[in-house]
Each structure stands twice: as C-alpha cells, then as structure tokens.
Design a protein around this motif. Sequence first.
Motif, PDB file in Angstrom:
ATOM      1  N   THR A   1       0.835  -1.210   0.000  1.00 19.24           N
ATOM      2  CA  THR A   1       0.000   0.000   0.000  1.00 19.24           C
ATOM      3  C   THR A   1       0.866   1.255   0.000  1.00 19.24           C
ATOM      4  OG1 THR A   1      -1.783  -1.152   1.156  1.00 19.24           O
ATOM      5  CG2 THR A   1      -1.794   1.264   1.267  1.00 19.24           C
ATOM      6  N   HIS A   2       1.925   1.258   0.802  1.00 23.18           N
ATOM      7  CA  HIS A   2       2.847   2.407   0.827  1.00 23.18           C
ATOM      8  C   HIS A   2       3.484   2.622  -0.543  1.00 23.18           C
ATOM      9  CE1 HIS A   2       2.715   2.492   5.245  1.00 23.18           C
ATOM     10  NE2 HIS A   2       3.196   3.711   5.114  1.00 23.18           N
ATOM     11  N   LEU A   3       3.926   1.541  -1.172  1.00 19.29           N
ATOM     12  CA  LEU A   3       4.523   1.675  -2.510  1.00 19.29           C
ATOM     13  C   LEU A   3       3.503   2.202  -3.503  1.00 19.29           C
ATOM     14  CD1 LEU A   3       6.723  -1.520  -3.020  1.00 19.29           C
ATOM     15  CD2 LEU A   3       7.495   0.859  -2.989  1.00 19.29           C
ATOM     16  N   TYR A   4       2.296   1.689  -3.422  1.00 19.30           N
ATOM     17  CA  TYR A   4       1.258   2.112  -4.368  1.00 19.30           C
ATOM     18  C   TYR A   4       0.929   3.604  -4.198  1.00 19.30           C
ATOM     19  CZ  TYR A   4      -2.440   1.532  -7.714  1.00 19.30           C
ATOM     20  OH  TYR A   4      -3.210   1.638  -8.855  1.00 19.30           O
ATOM     21  N   MET A   5       1.030   4.101  -2.978  1.00 15.85           N
ATOM     22  CA  MET A   5       0.750   5.516  -2.717  1.00 15.85           C
ATOM     23  C   MET A   5       1.762   6.445  -3.392  1.00 15.85           C
ATOM     24  SD  MET A   5      -2.038   5.508  -0.980  1.00 15.85           S
ATOM     25  CE  MET A   5      -2.130   7.159  -0.349  1.00 15.85           C
ATOM     26  N   LEU A   6       2.859   5.887  -3.858  1.00 17.58           N
ATOM     27  CA  LEU A   6       3.857   6.679  -4.584  1.00 17.58           C
ATOM     28  C   LEU A   6       3.527   6.781  -6.069  1.00 17.58           C
ATOM     29  CD1 LEU A   6       7.058   5.209  -2.892  1.00 17.58           C
ATOM     30  CD2 LEU A   6       5.867   7.345  -2.333  1.00 17.58           C
TER      31      LEU A   6
END
Length: 158
Positions: free
Chosen positions: A23-28
Amino acid sequence: MGLIERSLKMKVCLVGSSGGHLTHLYMLKPFWQKHERLWVTFDKADARSLLQDEKVTPCYYPTNRSLKALIKNSFLAWRVLRREKPDLIISTGAAVAVPFFVLGKLLGAKSIYVEVFDRIDQPTLTGRLVYPLADQIVVQWEEMKQVYPKATNLGSVF
C-alpha cells in the motif's frame, strides 16, 4: 537533485511485501506512473487485485527471519535485476527488499528506501539493513531523521 526529483524516464523496480508495505509503494503512484516499471511482491489476493494491470514477479514468503526465503529471493533478485536492468529500485520493505538492494548495488541500480508511516521514532529491521546500501532514505516523520541522519523527510505519503 535527489533521485525522487528526477524527471527523466527510467525503469523502476518496486519491491515490497503485500499488505501495508505494498500500500505504501502504491501511494507513490504520482512518481512511478510516469516510468516503465515492474513489481516484486507476494502472490496474494491484495497484490493481484491492486496490481492487476502491472508487470509483477512474485517473490517467496514468508520472509520474516526466514533464511530459506532469503536465499530463494536472492536468486530471484539476481534473475530479475539482470533481466530487467532497472535504473532504480524502490522499497518500503520488508525483508524481500534486502537482496534487491544488495544485488542492485552490485549491478549499478540506484535505490530508495521509504520507511513506513507507522515508524515514528524506531527503525524497521529492513530499514537498518538497507540504510548503508540505499542511495536515498525517505522518512515520513521528522523524528526519524534522528534514526536515519542522511534521510529526507517528505512527510506522509497518505
């Protein structure tokens, strides 16, 4: 100019466990959507759903303190990095990031580690392991600059 600020088109390898790390990666997305990319994550329902239109290579899990998974993911990292030749590796953890950062460094790829949002003043194990290898460390809390002195605080990705 920092790696995150680069505007040139590049190939990006996004590496992370499924769940919160993914999720953190996708938020980038505002950054990575402009670039050719590939993902390395667990073959789990959340990753399949979120990344259904993306190029994904499944990695081995569970990774937490698993020597067997570390060895398997090291061989996977070697194959993926040699085949894909990414310019940049980005990860938010967890353990699957370690072989990608080590072998990526040997193969000339730049790397960015983004410490997860829920770490306000204590590092993750992955963060401690990749800190000496990463070209750029990104934190989301000013307090984390005490933990990672060379980090850049970009604030929350949420």
